[in-house]
Design a protein around this motif. Structure first.
Motif, PDB file in Angstrom:
ATOM      1  N   LEU A  51      -7.446  23.750   0.032  1.00  0.00           N
ATOM      2  CA  LEU A  51      -7.725  22.559   0.841  1.00  0.00           C
ATOM      3  C   LEU A  51      -8.504  21.525   0.045  1.00  0.00           C
ATOM      4  O   LEU A  51      -8.251  20.325   0.153  1.00  0.00           O
ATOM      5  CB  LEU A  51      -8.494  22.940   2.101  1.00  0.00           C
ATOM      6  CG  LEU A  51      -7.691  23.665   3.165  1.00  0.00           C
ATOM      7  CD1 LEU A  51      -8.617  24.125   4.294  1.00  0.00           C
ATOM      8  CD2 LEU A  51      -6.600  22.770   3.712  1.00  0.00           C
ATOM      9  N   LYS A  52      -9.441  21.991  -0.785  1.00  0.00           N
ATOM     10  CA  LYS A  52     -10.220  21.064  -1.600  1.00  0.00           C
ATOM     11  C   LYS A  52      -9.323  20.330  -2.583  1.00  0.00           C
ATOM     12  O   LYS A  52      -9.475  19.127  -2.793  1.00  0.00           O
ATOM     13  CB  LYS A  52     -11.315  21.823  -2.353  1.00  0.00           C
ATOM     14  CG  LYS A  52     -12.278  20.926  -3.101  1.00  0.00           C
ATOM     15  CD  LYS A  52     -13.371  21.776  -3.739  1.00  0.00           C
ATOM     16  CE  LYS A  52     -14.417  20.970  -4.440  1.00  0.00           C
ATOM     17  NZ  LYS A  52     -13.954  19.989  -5.385  1.00  0.00           N
ATOM     18  N   MET A  58      -5.531  13.690  -2.083  1.00  0.00           N
ATOM     19  CA  MET A  58      -5.443  12.597  -1.110  1.00  0.00           C
ATOM     20  C   MET A  58      -6.476  11.517  -1.406  1.00  0.00           C
ATOM     21  O   MET A  58      -6.192  10.314  -1.267  1.00  0.00           O
ATOM     22  CB  MET A  58      -5.652  13.143   0.310  1.00  0.00           C
ATOM     23  CG  MET A  58      -4.509  13.990   0.813  1.00  0.00           C
ATOM     24  SD  MET A  58      -4.854  14.860   2.348  1.00  0.00           S
ATOM     25  CE  MET A  58      -5.300  13.555   3.441  1.00  0.00           C
ATOM     26  N   ASP A  59      -7.658  11.923  -1.855  1.00  0.00           N
ATOM     27  CA  ASP A  59      -8.706  10.966  -2.189  1.00  0.00           C
ATOM     28  C   ASP A  59      -8.296  10.092  -3.368  1.00  0.00           C
ATOM     29  O   ASP A  59      -8.454   8.864  -3.326  1.00  0.00           O
ATOM     30  CB  ASP A  59     -10.007  11.713  -2.501  1.00  0.00           C
ATOM     31  CG  ASP A  59     -11.174  10.774  -2.681  1.00  0.00           C
ATOM     32  OD1 ASP A  59     -11.344   9.870  -1.832  1.00  0.00           O
ATOM     33  OD2 ASP A  59     -11.913  10.931  -3.671  1.00  0.00           O
ATOM     34  N   THR A  64      -6.225   4.957  -5.514  1.00  0.00           N
ATOM     35  CA  THR A  64      -5.235   4.179  -6.271  1.00  0.00           C
ATOM     36  C   THR A  64      -4.530   3.174  -5.367  1.00  0.00           C
ATOM     37  O   THR A  64      -4.238   2.049  -5.782  1.00  0.00           O
ATOM     38  CB  THR A  64      -4.200   5.101  -6.940  1.00  0.00           C
ATOM     39  OG1 THR A  64      -3.612   5.952  -5.963  1.00  0.00           O
ATOM     40  CG2 THR A  64      -4.845   5.932  -8.032  1.00  0.00           C
ATOM     41  N   THR A  65      -4.246   3.571  -4.128  1.00  0.00           N
ATOM     42  CA  THR A  65      -3.623   2.646  -3.177  1.00  0.00           C
ATOM     43  C   THR A  65      -4.550   1.465  -2.903  1.00  0.00           C
ATOM     44  O   THR A  65      -4.101   0.307  -2.864  1.00  0.00           O
ATOM     45  CB  THR A  65      -3.289   3.368  -1.864  1.00  0.00           C
ATOM     46  OG1 THR A  65      -2.462   4.495  -2.148  1.00  0.00           O
ATOM     47  CG2 THR A  65      -2.570   2.451  -0.905  1.00  0.00           C
ATOM     48  N   MET A  66      -5.815   1.744  -2.701  1.00  0.00           N
ATOM     49  CA  MET A  66      -6.775   0.662  -2.470  1.00  0.00           C
ATOM     50  C   MET A  66      -6.888  -0.252  -3.692  1.00  0.00           C
ATOM     51  O   MET A  66      -6.978  -1.476  -3.547  1.00  0.00           O
ATOM     52  CB  MET A  66      -8.156   1.236  -2.124  1.00  0.00           C
ATOM     53  CG  MET A  66      -8.217   1.874  -0.749  1.00  0.00           C
ATOM     54  SD  MET A  66      -7.753   0.771   0.598  1.00  0.00           S
ATOM     55  CE  MET A  66      -9.125  -0.353   0.578  1.00  0.00           C
ATOM     56  N   GLN A  67      -6.849   0.316  -4.884  1.00  0.00           N
ATOM     57  CA  GLN A  67      -6.893  -0.514  -6.088  1.00  0.00           C
ATOM     58  C   GLN A  67      -5.656  -1.401  -6.180  1.00  0.00           C
ATOM     59  O   GLN A  67      -5.747  -2.579  -6.540  1.00  0.00           O
ATOM     60  CB  GLN A  67      -7.007   0.372  -7.332  1.00  0.00           C
ATOM     61  CG  GLN A  67      -8.369   0.996  -7.505  1.00  0.00           C
ATOM     62  CD  GLN A  67      -8.407   1.973  -8.676  1.00  0.00           C
ATOM     63  OE1 GLN A  67      -7.376   2.272  -9.266  1.00  0.00           O
ATOM     64  NE2 GLN A  67      -9.604   2.461  -8.994  1.00  0.00           N
TER      65      GLN A  67
END
Length: 77
Positions: A51-52, A58-59, A64-67
């Protein structure tokens, strides 16, 4: 008299032997419980790391999506 003492000594030896067997099986059952708990903890630890890893992936994907979105907004100006 001697025969009574001999029989009592024999009974004492048998009782001590049975008591030691009881302790052995009690400790053996305890070790089996510990092994079961260890197996469960290893399973939980494995699931935790899986899970980690997913959350870390996902983090990084989110970052990268936000960038990319930030660079698109900057290029629009």
């Amino acid at each position: 008299m001697f025969q009574i003492l001999l029989i009592m000594l024999l009974l004492l030896i048998v009782m001590l032997f049975l008591f030691s067997l009881k302790i052995y099986f009690m400790l053996d059952g305890f070790s089996h419980k510990l092994m079961e708990m260890d197996a469960r903890l290893l399973k939980i630890e494995k699931e935790y790391f899986e899970l980690k890893a997913k959350v870390d992936h996902m983090d990084t994907s989110f970052k990268t999506t936000m960038q990319k979105l930030n660079s698109l907004f900057r290029s629009d100006r």
